[in-house]
Design an enzyme around this catalytic site. Structure first.
Site, PDB file in Angstrom:
ATOM      1  N   ASP A  61       0.838  -1.009   0.499  1.00  0.00           N
ATOM      2  CA  ASP A  61      -0.213   0.234   0.243  1.00  0.00           C
ATOM      3  C   ASP A  61       0.676   1.653  -0.227  1.00  0.00           C
ATOM      4  OD1 ASP A  61      -1.428  -2.082  -0.016  1.00  0.00           O
ATOM      5  OD2 ASP A  61      -2.044  -1.837   2.291  1.00  0.00           O
ATOM      6  N   GLU A 237     -11.571  -0.356  -3.472  1.00  0.00           N
ATOM      7  CA  GLU A 237     -10.806   0.370  -2.916  1.00  0.00           C
ATOM      8  C   GLU A 237      -9.198   0.271  -2.668  1.00  0.00           C
ATOM      9  OE1 GLU A 237      -9.374  -3.492   0.554  1.00  0.00           O
ATOM     10  OE2 GLU A 237      -8.275  -3.870  -1.347  1.00  0.00           O
TER      11      GLU A 237
END
Length: 369
Positions: A61, A237
């Protein structure tokens, strides 16, 4: 307002590119992702050092912010899910060997005690903010969005103050917050489960009153509807935004975090109302996927930045080096940060290409590429 965060600002330090297409020349600010004018041009000849991937091992991420001091600030998810880390370098490549500082650790009990995920660092109105996801130590799947603030000019100094939960319309699973400004308004985008919906998470957008507060309404930009968004889990997401060629593009990630993880794309005219979901167009196919040739699997949760030349757009993301995972993919630590040049098609849309192979020298500015 953070000057570098505004997607609509006039470029300040970017030179015109040679060989611009007939529509005009692209301009951009060498700051945070997606600061651009209205037309794209051919890239100039290489001027900087190439990339070698992975850039940072065992960091998922990833988020890279290029600040007005000319440095790149890097944060990402640590596989232990227990802390927030920060690196900085004057070059993207230098992030690989930059010292890493732990700026915050999870609580042993109570709120912010588990699943410290997907931090992003932003500089807003003279202060540093980190948006991240976490859950109580006693209820590890009650994940929400939380905020840290540091008023020091140097985010490696001063005190990171816990500013609490960023409240959305519902107390449901929520994560992956990112913020940007456009035409003088600040926005937050994030992923969240909407009560009553047949999904895990959709991507949302809201205007902000300040870096800690949403000011309604919040609108759903995309929910998992295609088969490729619903493998393992029904997930949209990890939104990220970049403006080019008179449009704003929102990338996002979909499906489970194994080799099925991939990226989709939404597009809107930069003059349109961002808060009207009808103004956004969604690609029916993924734009960035696993690749057996380069042996990269589950690419996603990206951000955008700009290279040291102030011109070249760079895609930042994570991927694994293998397809088969033993057990829950969330327990597999080998999602590594990778970077590569983001291309542009002749119609002005982004060309993500394929995830580059490990150790492949990735020339930033090959002539005519």
């Amino acid at each position: 307002m953070s000057r570098a965060d505004d997607l609509s600002r006039t470029p300040a330090r970017r030179t015109l590119l040679m060989g611009a297409i007939a529509a005009g020349a692209l301009t951009t600010v060498p700051g945070i992702p997606g600061i651009a004018g209205t037309a794209h041009a051919a890239a100039p000849r290489a001027t900087g050092a190439p990339y070698v991937n992975p850039l940072v091992r065992n960091r998922a991420d990833p988020h890279i912010h290029r600040h007005t001091d000319g440095r790149y600030y890097f944060t990402a998810t640590a596989p232990e899910y227990d802390r927030i880390i920060l690196r900085r370098s004057r070059t993207i490549r230098g992030i690989a060997t930059a010292d890493e500082s732990v700026i915050w650790r999870k609580h042993e009990t109570g709120a912010m005690g588990a699943h410290i995920w997907a931090p992003e660092i932003h500089h807003i109105d003279g202060k540093w903010y980190v948006y991240f996801a976490s859950a109580p130590a006693e209820a590890i799947w009650d994940i929400r969005i939380w905020v840290l603030e540091n008023a020091n000019r140097d985010p490696f100094k001063g005190t990171w103050v816990e500013r609490g939960q960023l409240k959305t319309a519902w107390e449901t699973f929520s994560l992956d917050a990112t913020t940007f400004t456009h035409r003088g308004s600040r926005y937050l985008s994030w992923a969240q489960h909407e009560p009553g919906m047949d999904n895990n998470t959709a991507v949302w957008l809201s205007k902000m009153a300040d870096p800690l507060t949403l000011t309604g309404p919040q609108v759903r930009l995309t929910t998992p509807e295609f088969d490729w968004e619903r493998i393992g889990f029904r997930v949209n997401e990890g939104p990220s935004f970049i403006k080019r060629n008179g449009r704003i593009f929102m990338s996002y990630s979909a499906s489970a975090t194994d080799f099925n993880y991939c990226m989709g794309l939404l597009t809107i005219d930069a003059r349109a109302d961002l808060m009207d979901p009808a103004n956004w167009t969604k690609s029916p196919t993924p734009v960035f996927t696993s690749n057996d040739t380069t042996k990269q699997y589950g690419p996603g949760h990206n951000c955008f930045t700009v290279a040291e030349d102030g011109c070249t757009d760079v895609l930042v993301y994570h991927a694994r080096q293998y397809k088969d995972i033993v057990g829950d993919p969330l327990n597999d630590p080998n999602r590594h940060t990778r970077v590569q040049k983001l291309g542009w098609n002749t119609d002005g849309t982004p060309d993500f290409g394929i995830p580059v192979a490990d150790t492949q020298v990735n020339s930033l500015l090959e002539s005519g590429s």
